[in-house]
Write a protein that holds these residues in place. Structure first.
Motif, PDB file in Angstrom:
ATOM      1  N   THR A  69       0.844  -1.194   0.000  1.00 22.21           N
ATOM      2  CA  THR A  69       0.000   0.000   0.000  1.00 22.21           C
ATOM      3  C   THR A  69       0.876   1.239   0.000  1.00 22.21           C
ATOM      4  N   ARG A 111      -0.168  -1.934  -6.654  1.00 23.08           N
ATOM      5  CA  ARG A 111      -0.163  -1.390  -5.303  1.00 23.08           C
ATOM      6  C   ARG A 111      -1.576  -0.934  -4.963  1.00 23.08           C
ATOM      7  N   ILE A 112      -1.884  -0.910  -3.675  1.00 17.08           N
ATOM      8  CA  ILE A 112      -3.109  -0.252  -3.226  1.00 17.08           C
ATOM      9  C   ILE A 112      -2.744   1.215  -3.066  1.00 17.08           C
ATOM     10  N   ASN A 113      -3.423   2.098  -3.784  1.00 16.70           N
ATOM     11  CA  ASN A 113      -3.144   3.527  -3.762  1.00 16.70           C
ATOM     12  C   ASN A 113      -4.111   4.225  -2.812  1.00 16.70           C
ATOM     13  N   VAL A 119      -8.204   4.470  -2.813  1.00 15.09           N
ATOM     14  CA  VAL A 119      -8.845   4.695  -1.518  1.00 15.09           C
ATOM     15  C   VAL A 119      -8.613   6.162  -1.193  1.00 15.09           C
ATOM     16  N   HIS A 131      -6.478  -2.807   8.421  1.00 16.25           N
ATOM     17  CA  HIS A 131      -5.653  -3.570   7.469  1.00 16.25           C
ATOM     18  C   HIS A 131      -4.299  -3.888   8.108  1.00 16.25           C
ATOM     19  N   GLU A 180      -1.241  -5.250   5.988  1.00 17.70           N
ATOM     20  CA  GLU A 180      -0.701  -4.492   4.860  1.00 17.70           C
ATOM     21  C   GLU A 180       0.575  -3.768   5.264  1.00 17.70           C
TER      22      GLU A 180
END
Length: 165
Positions: free
Chosen positions: A39, A59-61, A76, A91, A94
């Motif tokens: 993340t 990636r989680i942005n 997000v 989370h 993460e």
């Protein structure tokens, strides 16, 4: 949370909304190595510096903005440090990297417990954005400095690993 940044001798990170220098060896060998599959948290203004404002792949942005109406498909959106803390608690598995810009680094360095700093062995004139100088902060320590790397652009850098004492 882990802060990750490239700084010059003066801990500068940018000038007029852009990076001081783009080092392919840092982007691929350091930034991507650590952040891929994890993340990344960054400010809305930092997103504006990305090519075509595209989110970082694989990636989680997480985008931080005070604008409650802001939307970005695939990201997000959070509006405060408190919302980020809630996200972290929801989370726990993460690996979260704080990737900029200066306002985000300076307001959130206190919630980071590690930092990966690409330390560029050069100073840049006119820099106007800075990362907190961890070498001058009593609650941070340098744990490791990797061997110097010479960029294809003729600029040497080292990767430094810091932790909160």
């Amino acid at each position: 949370m882990i802060a990750i940044a490239a700084v010059d001798y003066n801990w500068a990170i940018g000038k007029e909304g852009q990076l001081l220098i783009s080092l392919p060896e840092d982007q691929k060998g350091v930034f991507r190595k650590y952040t891929a599959g994890n993340t990344v948290v960054f400010g809305r203004k930092t997103l504006m510096t990305f090519k075509d404002e595209k989110l970082l792949p694989k990636r989680i942005n997480v985008i931080l903005t005070r604008n409650k109406d802001y939307e970005k498909e695939g990201a997000v959106i959070l509006h405060s440090q408190e919302e980020l803390a809630t996200y972290q608690s929801e989370h726990p598995d993460e690996e979260i990297y704080l990737i900029g810009g200066a306002e985000v680094y300076n307001s959130m360095i206190d919630i980071c417990d590690k930092a990966i700093i690409t330390y560029i062995h050069k100073s840049f004139d006119g820099a106007d954005a800075f990362f907190p100088n961890l070498d001058e902060m009593d609650d941070w320590q340098l744990d490791e400095e990797e061997a110097p790397i010479m960029s294809e652009k003729g600029v040497e850098f080292t990767v430094r690993h810091y932790s909160r004492k």
